[in-house]
Design an enzyme around this catalytic site. Structure first.
Site, short mmCIF file in Angstrom:
data_model
loop_
_atom_site.label_atom_id
_atom_site.label_comp_id
_atom_site.label_asym_id
_atom_site.label_seq_id
_atom_site.Cartn_x
_atom_site.Cartn_y
_atom_site.Cartn_z
N SER A 1 0.86 -1.18 0.00
CA SER A 1 0.00 0.00 0.00
C SER A 1 0.90 1.23 0.00
O SER A 1 2.08 1.15 0.37
CB SER A 1 -0.86 -0.01 1.27
N TYR B 1 -1.50 -0.69 10.88
CA TYR B 1 -1.60 -1.10 9.47
C TYR B 1 -0.32 -0.76 8.71
O TYR B 1 0.28 -1.61 8.05
CB TYR B 1 -2.80 -0.41 8.82
#
Length: 305
Positions: free
Chosen positions: A147, A160
């Site tokens: 990501s 995350y």
């Protein structure tokens, strides 16, 4: 695996294949490369079967293996099932993952642990199980879905981002270690994507912080509710991200990283090379409502005194 083996003759294992990017990738591969053999893994059997049915009708041979990536035993069983059915895995796409959002001080240890189990330890275990076979056959590919949050940390995304930072570090090391064996390792870095990512985020927040209104971060929690709407104009479809992954699977010399986000390269350049750290901090604090938290807290302190 010969470097010239067409993708239509390969065995590709995709985790997180029941929805979102994983399901889109499976469908794109089945349509573009009839005859391809796909191993599809995820927790939800019903959704996996739906993806598998589509791919089979498009001309792919499909094996469905329900798998919880937080269980190393299930991950190892997935690798064994793939090899038992097809004799090999030529390409692995570690796509399964999710985002645990919230302020770090309020995320329980169990939730932090599961975040790393799914986003890092599961992909590591699966890669480890399949590398010897790839080496014996002369090569292979490992694609890890990270990501932009694996390059940039932001408030409420610490756990995350930490898991994705770690996945990127693992990928860099694997790329160098496996190069002698013709095993290529690439990372895909999506930005906002129109998947159920934010629904999962909302569920995770509800489970870990049952009453956000009673925390010092309530203003930021409120702003988090509108985050999907804020990013929707720049969001890519899962199919568009899938096309980038296909490129990483077919490029003769795959790149270490593929950015799958509108303006992603510019954002990374500005945030990591141009702006001072304090300016980057202020940007993300405003974006995620930490400035509202500061304002509210200062007001409380003023009234208390």
């Amino acid at each position: 695996m010969s470097a010239n083996t067409p993708l239509s003759e390969q065995v590709v294992l995709i985790t997180g294949a029941s929805a979102g990017i994983g399901a889109a990738l499976a469908q794109v591969l089945a349509k573009k490369f009839p005859g391809i053999r796909l191993v599809l893994a995820a927790r939800n059997r019903a959704k996996l079967d739906t993806t598998a049915t589509y791919c089979s009708k498009a001309g792919a041979e499909v094996l469905v293996v329900p798998t919880d990536m937080s269980s190393i035993e299930q991950v190892d069983a997935l690798a064994r099932a793939a090899i038992l059915r097809f004799g090999r895995v030529d390409a692995l796409v570690n796509n399964a993952g999710y985002g645990q959002m919230g302020p770090l001080e309020l995320i329980p240890s169990a939730s932090a642990r599961r975040q790393f189990e799914v986003n890092l330890l599961g992909p590591l275990a699966l890669s480890r199980a399949l590398i010897p076979g790839m080496r014996d056959r002369g090569g292979g590919r490992i694609i890890n879905i990270s990501s932009l949050g694996g390059r940039l940390a932001f408030p409420f995304g610490g756990i995350y981002s930490s898991s994705k930072f770690a996945l990127e570090g693992l990928s860099d090391a694997l790329r160098m270690e496996l190069e002698p064996f013709n095993i290529k390792v690439s990372v895909i870095e999506p930005g906002p994507v129109t998947t159920d990512f934010f629904d999962v985020v909302a569920q995770g927040v509800e489970e870990t912080v049952p009453d956000p209104e009673q925390t010092p971060y309530r203003a930021a929690f409120k702003k988090l509710e509108g985050l999907q709407e804020q990013t929707s104009s720049r969001a890519w479809t899962s199919e568009r991200v899938a096309e980038v992954i296909v490129r990483s699977l077919t490029d003769p010399r795959p790149r270490p990283r593929y950015i799958a986000a509108t303006g992603g390269e510019f954002l990374l350049f500005i945030m990591t090379k141009v702006l001072p750290t304090w300016a980057v901090d202020r940007f993300w604090q405003r974006f995620y409502g930490i400035d509202l938290v500061a304002r509210e807290w200062q007001e409380q302190m003023k009234n208390k005194n």
